[in-house]
Design a protein around this motif. Structure first.
Motif, short mmCIF file in Angstrom:
data_model
loop_
_atom_site.label_atom_id
_atom_site.label_comp_id
_atom_site.label_asym_id
_atom_site.label_seq_id
_atom_site.Cartn_x
_atom_site.Cartn_y
_atom_site.Cartn_z
N LEU A 21 0.83 -1.21 0.00
CA LEU A 21 0.00 0.00 0.00
C LEU A 21 0.86 1.26 0.00
CD1 LEU A 21 -2.84 -1.05 2.47
CD2 LEU A 21 -3.00 -0.78 -0.01
N ALA A 22 1.92 1.27 0.81
CA ALA A 22 2.79 2.44 0.87
C ALA A 22 3.53 2.64 -0.45
CB ALA A 22 3.80 2.29 2.01
N GLY A 23 3.99 1.55 -1.05
CA GLY A 23 4.69 1.66 -2.32
C GLY A 23 3.80 2.19 -3.42
N ILE A 24 2.58 1.70 -3.48
CA ILE A 24 1.63 2.17 -4.50
C ILE A 24 1.27 3.63 -4.25
CG2 ILE A 24 -0.72 1.88 -5.38
CD1 ILE A 24 -0.30 -1.18 -4.86
N ALA A 25 1.02 3.98 -3.00
CA ALA A 25 0.70 5.38 -2.67
C ALA A 25 1.87 6.30 -3.00
CB ALA A 25 0.32 5.50 -1.19
N LEU A 49 5.91 10.78 5.13
CA LEU A 49 4.70 10.69 5.95
C LEU A 49 3.87 9.48 5.55
CD1 LEU A 49 3.60 14.43 6.16
CD2 LEU A 49 4.76 13.07 7.90
N VAL A 50 3.83 9.19 4.25
CA VAL A 50 3.13 8.01 3.77
C VAL A 50 3.79 6.76 4.35
CG1 VAL A 50 2.63 6.61 1.70
CG2 VAL A 50 2.28 9.09 1.65
N LEU A 51 5.12 6.73 4.32
CA LEU A 51 5.85 5.58 4.85
C LEU A 51 5.64 5.44 6.36
CD1 LEU A 51 7.80 3.28 4.15
CD2 LEU A 51 9.68 4.89 4.50
N ALA A 52 5.71 6.54 7.08
CA ALA A 52 5.48 6.50 8.53
C ALA A 52 4.06 6.05 8.85
CB ALA A 52 5.76 7.87 9.15
N GLY A 53 3.10 6.56 8.08
CA GLY A 53 1.71 6.15 8.28
C GLY A 53 1.50 4.66 8.01
N ALA A 54 2.16 4.16 6.98
CA ALA A 54 2.05 2.73 6.65
C ALA A 54 2.65 1.87 7.76
CB ALA A 54 2.73 2.44 5.31
N ILE A 55 3.78 2.30 8.30
CA ILE A 55 4.39 1.54 9.40
C ILE A 55 3.47 1.53 10.61
CG2 ILE A 55 6.31 1.54 11.07
CD1 ILE A 55 8.06 2.65 8.75
N PHE A 56 2.93 2.68 10.95
CA PHE A 56 2.01 2.78 12.08
C PHE A 56 0.78 1.90 11.86
CE2 PHE A 56 -1.68 4.73 14.14
CZ PHE A 56 -1.27 4.70 15.46
N LEU A 57 0.18 1.99 10.68
CA LEU A 57 -1.02 1.19 10.40
C LEU A 57 -0.71 -0.31 10.38
CD1 LEU A 57 -2.71 3.38 7.65
CD2 LEU A 57 -3.43 3.08 10.03
N ALA A 58 0.45 -0.69 9.88
CA ALA A 58 0.84 -2.10 9.87
C ALA A 58 0.99 -2.62 11.29
CB ALA A 58 2.14 -2.29 9.08
N GLN A 59 1.59 -1.81 12.14
CA GLN A 59 1.75 -2.22 13.54
C GLN A 59 0.40 -2.31 14.24
OE1 GLN A 59 4.62 0.59 15.03
NE2 GLN A 59 6.34 -0.56 14.19
N GLN A 60 -0.49 -1.38 13.95
CA GLN A 60 -1.83 -1.43 14.56
C GLN A 60 -2.59 -2.66 14.07
OE1 GLN A 60 -2.83 0.51 17.09
NE2 GLN A 60 -0.77 1.34 16.91
N ALA A 80 10.64 -2.71 9.04
CA ALA A 80 11.63 -3.09 8.03
C ALA A 80 10.95 -3.77 6.84
CB ALA A 80 12.69 -4.01 8.65
N MET A 81 9.97 -4.60 7.10
CA MET A 81 9.26 -5.28 6.02
C MET A 81 8.47 -4.27 5.19
SD MET A 81 8.75 -8.09 4.44
CE MET A 81 9.28 -9.38 5.54
N VAL A 82 7.80 -3.33 5.85
CA VAL A 82 7.09 -2.27 5.12
C VAL A 82 8.08 -1.51 4.23
CG1 VAL A 82 5.88 -0.06 5.36
CG2 VAL A 82 5.21 -1.98 6.78
N ALA A 84 11.05 -2.53 3.07
CA ALA A 84 11.60 -3.38 2.00
C ALA A 84 10.60 -3.53 0.85
CB ALA A 84 11.98 -4.74 2.56
N ILE A 85 9.36 -3.80 1.18
CA ILE A 85 8.34 -3.99 0.13
C ILE A 85 8.04 -2.67 -0.56
CG2 ILE A 85 5.96 -4.70 -0.32
CD1 ILE A 85 7.92 -7.00 0.37
N SER A 86 7.89 -1.61 0.22
CA SER A 86 7.65 -0.29 -0.37
C SER A 86 8.83 0.13 -1.25
CB SER A 86 7.42 0.74 0.74
OG SER A 86 7.22 2.02 0.19
N GLY A 87 10.04 -0.14 -0.79
CA GLY A 87 11.23 0.16 -1.59
C GLY A 87 11.28 -0.63 -2.87
N LEU A 88 10.88 -1.89 -2.80
CA LEU A 88 10.84 -2.73 -4.00
C LEU A 88 9.84 -2.18 -5.01
CD1 LEU A 88 12.03 -5.29 -5.23
CD2 LEU A 88 10.17 -6.56 -4.19
N VAL A 89 8.66 -1.81 -4.52
CA VAL A 89 7.66 -1.20 -5.40
C VAL A 89 8.20 0.11 -5.97
CG1 VAL A 89 5.34 -0.17 -5.49
CG2 VAL A 89 5.70 -2.32 -4.28
N SER A 90 8.86 0.91 -5.14
CA SER A 90 9.44 2.17 -5.61
C SER A 90 10.52 1.94 -6.65
CB SER A 90 10.03 2.97 -4.44
OG SER A 90 9.01 3.38 -3.57
N GLY A 91 11.33 0.91 -6.45
CA GLY A 91 12.37 0.59 -7.42
C GLY A 91 11.79 0.19 -8.76
#
Length: 175
Positions: A21-25, A49-60, A80-82, A84-91
């Protein structure tokens, strides 16, 4: 008394879900910034902020499915997983963007860098050329895409260090 209920949500599940979700956003945000010529403005930091929000939401999400418990280490793993996956999508997005959508991206970025260096006025022509040659080496080939992945992972881990400190809720030892 043992806790016999096992959750199907693992740290990896939560991280992958919200990393995608973070990568797509972030990719959509990046496209909007390029379309509006704001890619070099301070607005580009909204992706953090998108990345921080995704980490927070994933933890929740993880906590909701694990009786409200999450250790600090699990929070870091999720972050870290958020990342890595977001970075892969970004790449992948960066590759598609620079190869197919805007093949002139590299030349435009180097011209902007030249203009910025000349505007400062404290560099000689030789220093500017040397800086541009070095920049073009890192913007060409796999360095750009690997940099997108590793950069996102690095910032996600830094964000997870802070966010996990606030969202952790350890399971009592004698439960």
């Amino acid at each position: 008394m043992e806790n016999s209920s096992t959750s199907t949500v693992t740290t990896a599940n939560a991280g992958v879900r919200y990393g995608l979700l973070a990568g797509i956003a972030s990719a959509i945000l990046s496209l909007v910034l390029y379309a509006t010529n704001l890619e070099q403005s301070p607005v580009r930091w909204v992706s953090m902020l998108v990345l921080a929000g995704a980490i927070f939401l994933a933890q929740q999400f993880y906590k909701q499915n694990n009786n409200s418990f999450m250790s600090y280490g699990q929070g870091l793993g999720i972050g870290a997983m958020v990342g890595a996956i977001s970075g892969l999508v970004s790449g992948v997005y960066t590759f598609v963007y620079t190869q197919f959508i805007n093949p002139d991206f590299m030349a435009t970025a180097l011209n902007k860098a030249r203009t910025d260096m000349e505007a400062r006025g404290n560099l000689s022509d030789e220093q500017i050329e040397q800086g541009l040659q070095m920049s073009s080496k890192f913007m060409d080939g796999p360095f750009l895409y690997i940099g997108a992945i590793l950069g996102t992972l690095f910032f996600a881990f830094l964000l997870a260090l802070v966010i996990s400190a606030f969202t952790k809720h350890k399971r009592p030892e004698f439960e």
